[in-house]
Write a protein that holds these residues in place. Structure first.
Motif, mmCIF file in Angstrom:
data_model
loop_
_atom_site.group_PDB
_atom_site.id
_atom_site.type_symbol
_atom_site.label_atom_id
_atom_site.label_comp_id
_atom_site.label_asym_id
_atom_site.label_seq_id
_atom_site.Cartn_x
_atom_site.Cartn_y
_atom_site.Cartn_z
ATOM 1 N N HIS A 155 10.128 1.219 -3.220
ATOM 2 C CA HIS A 155 9.833 2.574 -2.761
ATOM 3 C C HIS A 155 8.753 3.211 -3.640
ATOM 4 O O HIS A 155 8.822 3.182 -4.857
ATOM 5 C CB HIS A 155 11.085 3.441 -2.826
ATOM 6 N N PRO A 156 7.719 3.798 -3.037
ATOM 7 C CA PRO A 156 6.659 4.438 -3.817
ATOM 8 C C PRO A 156 7.080 5.812 -4.292
ATOM 9 O O PRO A 156 6.862 6.820 -3.640
ATOM 10 C CB PRO A 156 5.508 4.538 -2.809
ATOM 11 N N VAL A 157 7.719 5.900 -5.451
ATOM 12 C CA VAL A 157 8.178 7.182 -5.981
ATOM 13 C C VAL A 157 6.988 8.112 -6.173
ATOM 14 O O VAL A 157 5.916 7.704 -6.610
ATOM 15 C CB VAL A 157 8.915 6.968 -7.323
ATOM 16 N N SER A 158 7.168 9.381 -5.836
ATOM 17 C CA SER A 158 6.060 10.325 -5.911
ATOM 18 C C SER A 158 5.674 10.607 -7.349
ATOM 19 O O SER A 158 6.384 10.285 -8.289
ATOM 20 C CB SER A 158 6.453 11.635 -5.218
ATOM 21 N N ALA A 159 4.546 11.249 -7.520
ATOM 22 C CA ALA A 159 4.011 11.518 -8.854
ATOM 23 C C ALA A 159 4.974 12.370 -9.681
ATOM 24 O O ALA A 159 4.994 12.296 -10.903
ATOM 25 C CB ALA A 159 2.656 12.214 -8.730
ATOM 26 N N SER A 160 5.788 13.212 -9.019
ATOM 27 C CA SER A 160 6.727 14.071 -9.731
ATOM 28 C C SER A 160 7.986 13.324 -10.155
ATOM 29 O O SER A 160 8.825 13.877 -10.850
ATOM 30 C CB SER A 160 7.124 15.252 -8.834
ATOM 31 N N GLY A 161 8.117 12.050 -9.753
ATOM 32 C CA GLY A 161 9.288 11.270 -10.090
ATOM 33 C C GLY A 161 10.419 11.392 -9.102
ATOM 34 O O GLY A 161 11.477 10.798 -9.289
ATOM 35 N N ARG A 162 10.240 12.124 -8.015
ATOM 36 C CA ARG A 162 11.283 12.254 -7.007
ATOM 37 C C ARG A 162 11.444 10.944 -6.233
ATOM 38 O O ARG A 162 10.470 10.234 -6.026
ATOM 39 C CB ARG A 162 10.940 13.383 -6.034
ATOM 40 N N PRO A 163 12.662 10.661 -5.759
ATOM 41 C CA PRO A 163 12.902 9.404 -5.027
ATOM 42 C C PRO A 163 12.506 9.491 -3.561
ATOM 43 O O PRO A 163 13.161 8.922 -2.702
ATOM 44 C CB PRO A 163 14.405 9.209 -5.185
ATOM 45 N N PHE A 164 11.465 10.212 -3.248
ATOM 46 C CA PHE A 164 10.948 10.291 -1.887
ATOM 47 C C PHE A 164 9.520 10.807 -1.947
ATOM 48 O O PHE A 164 9.075 11.344 -2.967
ATOM 49 C CB PHE A 164 11.806 11.213 -1.002
ATOM 50 N N VAL A 165 8.798 10.619 -0.856
ATOM 51 C CA VAL A 165 7.437 11.140 -0.745
ATOM 52 C C VAL A 165 7.475 12.388 0.118
ATOM 53 O O VAL A 165 7.957 12.343 1.254
ATOM 54 C CB VAL A 165 6.483 10.093 -0.136
ATOM 55 N N ASP A 166 6.995 13.502 -0.404
ATOM 56 C CA ASP A 166 7.053 14.782 0.305
ATOM 57 C C ASP A 166 5.707 15.076 0.947
ATOM 58 O O ASP A 166 4.815 15.675 0.340
ATOM 59 C CB ASP A 166 7.436 15.903 -0.661
ATOM 60 N N ARG A 167 5.563 14.629 2.212
ATOM 61 C CA ARG A 167 4.348 14.916 2.966
ATOM 62 C C ARG A 167 4.503 16.190 3.805
ATOM 63 O O ARG A 167 3.602 16.509 4.578
ATOM 64 C CB ARG A 167 4.005 13.736 3.885
ATOM 65 N N LEU A 179 8.895 13.712 5.445
ATOM 66 C CA LEU A 179 9.526 13.219 4.229
ATOM 67 C C LEU A 179 9.750 11.730 4.418
ATOM 68 O O LEU A 179 10.188 11.298 5.487
ATOM 69 C CB LEU A 179 10.878 13.909 3.988
ATOM 70 N N ILE A 180 9.451 10.936 3.392
ATOM 71 C CA ILE A 180 9.565 9.475 3.500
ATOM 72 C C ILE A 180 10.401 8.964 2.336
ATOM 73 O O ILE A 180 10.131 9.290 1.168
ATOM 74 C CB ILE A 180 8.179 8.808 3.485
ATOM 75 N N THR A 181 11.400 8.161 2.658
ATOM 76 C CA THR A 181 12.237 7.585 1.608
ATOM 77 C C THR A 181 12.717 6.214 2.046
ATOM 78 O O THR A 181 12.873 5.960 3.247
ATOM 79 C CB THR A 181 13.436 8.502 1.287
ATOM 80 N N ARG A 182 12.947 5.306 1.090
ATOM 81 C CA ARG A 182 13.455 3.965 1.386
ATOM 82 C C ARG A 182 14.769 3.770 0.643
ATOM 83 O O ARG A 182 14.831 3.925 -0.574
ATOM 84 C CB ARG A 182 12.443 2.901 0.980
ATOM 85 N N LEU A 183 15.803 3.410 1.394
ATOM 86 C CA LEU A 183 17.148 3.353 0.840
ATOM 87 C C LEU A 183 17.865 2.065 1.225
ATOM 88 O O LEU A 183 17.497 1.406 2.195
ATOM 89 C CB LEU A 183 17.968 4.555 1.339
ATOM 90 N N LEU A 184 18.903 1.743 0.465
ATOM 91 C CA LEU A 184 19.738 0.566 0.711
ATOM 92 C C LEU A 184 21.096 0.997 1.264
ATOM 93 O O LEU A 184 21.686 1.969 0.784
ATOM 94 C CB LEU A 184 19.945 -0.210 -0.589
ATOM 95 N N TYR A 185 21.573 0.248 2.278
ATOM 96 C CA TYR A 185 22.886 0.522 2.871
ATOM 97 C C TYR A 185 23.652 -0.783 3.017
ATOM 98 O O TYR A 185 23.047 -1.833 3.275
ATOM 99 C CB TYR A 185 22.741 1.178 4.244
ATOM 100 N N PRO A 186 24.971 -0.734 2.893
ATOM 101 C CA PRO A 186 25.767 -1.956 3.111
ATOM 102 C C PRO A 186 25.588 -2.455 4.539
ATOM 103 O O PRO A 186 25.600 -1.678 5.492
ATOM 104 C CB PRO A 186 27.206 -1.484 2.878
ATOM 105 N N HIS A 187 25.440 -3.759 4.677
ATOM 106 C CA HIS A 187 25.368 -4.357 6.009
ATOM 107 C C HIS A 187 26.750 -4.254 6.658
ATOM 108 O O HIS A 187 27.744 -4.676 6.057
ATOM 109 C CB HIS A 187 24.946 -5.816 5.904
ATOM 110 N N PRO A 188 26.870 -3.670 7.857
ATOM 111 C CA PRO A 188 28.197 -3.460 8.448
ATOM 112 C C PRO A 188 28.935 -4.735 8.825
ATOM 113 O O PRO A 188 30.154 -4.710 9.021
ATOM 114 C CB PRO A 188 27.892 -2.621 9.696
ATOM 115 N N PHE A 189 28.216 -5.864 8.920
ATOM 116 C CA PHE A 189 28.855 -7.104 9.377
ATOM 117 C C PHE A 189 28.747 -8.237 8.359
ATOM 118 O O PHE A 189 29.298 -9.316 8.585
ATOM 119 C CB PHE A 189 28.246 -7.554 10.705
ATOM 120 N N GLN A 190 28.031 -8.005 7.255
ATOM 121 C CA GLN A 190 27.888 -9.024 6.213
ATOM 122 C C GLN A 190 28.168 -8.372 4.865
ATOM 123 O O GLN A 190 27.334 -7.641 4.329
ATOM 124 C CB GLN A 190 26.478 -9.633 6.239
ATOM 125 N N ALA A 191 29.338 -8.641 4.329
ATOM 126 C CA ALA A 191 29.825 -7.905 3.158
ATOM 127 C C ALA A 191 28.905 -7.994 1.951
ATOM 128 O O ALA A 191 28.804 -7.058 1.157
ATOM 129 C CB ALA A 191 31.223 -8.407 2.791
#
Length: 211
Positions: A155-167, A179-191
């Protein structure tokens, strides 16, 4: 410029019917001249469409390889994506909606240089989040982070260090806002697996400009 652009759109949509030499000339001209103009104007949807068409004629084998790669990824990920959307959408502010945004071969190749990178990026799930107001965009961003298992490492963290890009606060030069952010989520069918999801959050007014 707009008149010439309209002529180019008509020309590239009829490439199948043109002689090979003229076809290649129009496809190359589209890629090198008109795609940057469309980016400057913020006409992203048309840019993706024309970029995909030009790629088909300039490098059909590569386009077909990437198209097969994307199709296989979509089929594999589709049940998990729909399950994730069903989980997250009720938690959004009132009026919020999630939509799976599917990449094209041209869009994927804009981000990658090698076949390995393309295979990796083909598994990145892109989800558009449509919300009724700017305030709701920031509220939904907090919700998405709360239910995630952290940020996607590239994820391209913004210059301010926030975990998202504030366009929204700082739009692109062509008026693009989200607003742009990249996140991880548990796969619902593959533990043991995690889904890599890129969210773009915007209002209907922003969407009209962004397209």
């Amino acid at each position: 410029v707009l008149l010439r652009l309209a002529f180019q759109v008509v020309g590239i949509e009829a490439l199948e019917d043109l002689p090979g030499r003229l076809r290649d000339q129009i496809a190359k001209e589209t890629r090198e001249v008109f795609l940057p103009i469309l980016e400057l104007f913020g006409m992203w949807e048309l840019r993706r469409q024309l970029g995909d068409l030009s790629l088909q004629f300039l490098n059909r084998k590569r386009w077909e390889r990437i198209d097969r790669l994307l199709t296989a990824s979509y089929r594999e990920l589709e049940p998990a994506v729909h399950a994730l959307i069903r989980q997250l959408e009720p938690e959004l502010p009132s009026g919020g909606h999630l939509k799976w945004h599917r990449s094209t071969p041209f869009a994927l190749l804009q981000r990658t240089r090698t076949e390995g990178e393309a295979a990796d990026w083909a598994r990145l799930i892109k989800v558009d989040v449509l919300l009724p107001s700017v305030e709701a965009c920031y509220q939904a961003l907090a919700v998405l982070h709360r239910y995630s298992q952290g940020m996607f490492s590239r994820h391209p963290v913004s210059a301010s260090g926030r975990p998202f890009v504030d366009r929204i606060a700082w739009p692109r030069f062509n008026g693009y806002r989200a607003l742009i952010t990249r996140l991880l989520y548990p796969h619902p069918f593959q533990a043991s697996s995690l889904l890599q999801v890129e969210f773009r959050l915007f209002t209907p007014e922003m969407e009209r400009v962004n397209r």
